[in-house]
Design a protein around this motif. Structure first.
Motif: not given
Length: 299
Positions: A89-90, A8-9, A85-86, A82-83
């Motif tokens: 997405d990933a 992820t980011d 959601l990321q 946040h983690d």
């Protein structure tokens, strides 16, 4: 079951995947101080019904790792949301059924509240898990304060040193106190305890319990998200609250005062003799709650 990692980011997230790749996604999220083993009986049962089941290790646990030494080792609620959601997405997961407890329940509640279009339905153990940090200065009744001893311990440098040196001892005690009727053995504990050897475990845990009382700054990158959470948004997706009647840290009251925080359909199910670690103590009830929600909601 396959163990995989995905970037992820800010993390390389380790996760376990069960079931067909084209199945309806279900994400199961563990809490502190537990790990993915809490879902060992839940995930295969859901996969057998055709779901694609994803069980990630949260930041600071097991094989999950930060990408950069510069990223704050934050365990604040915004980081957990946040983690998740990321991760979705990933993995290309546009919409999923979510289930979680403790820290994982907080992540699931955050995504459900702020990005409801990404959530098919929610099983949240103990209900509305968003922290009201502004109100954290208000004292609770003495019995409740007594149950939170570990949080105050972690707000001291002695507590940091204790968790660093004695993490298994501290976590084993919390398991016993929080689930007084769950007779786990040492082998069961050890299958999870190795996750606490993550090099960031202590830093993430300590920051989490300091931030929630306003005694530690959060990750500056997450300040906009924390501002949204401070508004205590309602959860608009269909939800079942599984609450262990023997929960030693978050006892269930006779009157459910959380229903006004859920506006998309809500049910509380009390689980006799079950403590804080609901999916591991009551896997059949956890599976049933998810199935009951999913059967009435299109994928």
């Amino acid at each position: 079951m396959l163990r995989k990692t995905i970037r992820t980011d800010v993390l390389d997230v380790a996760y376990e995947e069960h079931g067909p790749a084209d199945g309806a996604p279900v994400i199961l999220l563990h809490g502190f101080p537990y790990d993915v083993r809490a879902y060992d009986e839940v995930a295969p049962a859901l996969a057998a019904g055709g779901s694609r089941v994803l069980v990630p290790y949260l930041r600071g646990y097991g094989p999950t790792r930060f990408l950069s030494p510069e990223t704050p080792r934050s365990g604040e609620q915004a980081a957990l949301g946040h983690d998740l959601l990321q991760l979705m997405d990933a993995l290309g997961v546009q919409r999923a059924a979510l289930a979680g407890y403790d820290w994982g329940g907080r992540a699931a509640c955050i995504v459900s509240a702020l990005w409801p279009e990404r959530v098919r339905c929610l099983v949240s153990c103990t209900g509305y898990n968003l922290q009201n940090i502004a109100a954290s200065v208000e004292p609770a009744p003495a019995a409740a304060e007594h149950r939170l001893w570990y949080q105050y311990y972690f707000n001291t440098e002695r507590g940091r040193a204790g968790l660093t040196k004695n993490r298994r001892d501290v976590c084993r005690l919390l398991w016993s106190l929080w689930s007084p009727e769950w007779k786990f053995d040492e082998a069961t504990f050890e299958t999870t305890a190795s996750s606490f050897d993550n090099p960031d475990f202590v830093d993430v845990v300590i920051q989490s319990y300091r931030h929630r009382y306003g005694y530690a700054k959060g990750d500056p990158a997450l300040e906009p998200l924390e501002a949204r959470l401070a508004m205590q948004p309602a959860i608009t997706v269909p939800t079942i609250n599984l609450h262990g009647a023997a929960d030693g840290v978050g006892p269930a009251s006779d009157r459910d005062g959380q229903s006004d925080k859920f506006t998309g359909g809500y049910e509380r199910r009390m689980l006799p003799r079950i403590g804080h670690n609901v999916p591991q103590e009551a896997p059949a009830e956890t599976v049933a709650a998810l199935r009951d929600l999913m059967k009435g909601i299109p994928q």
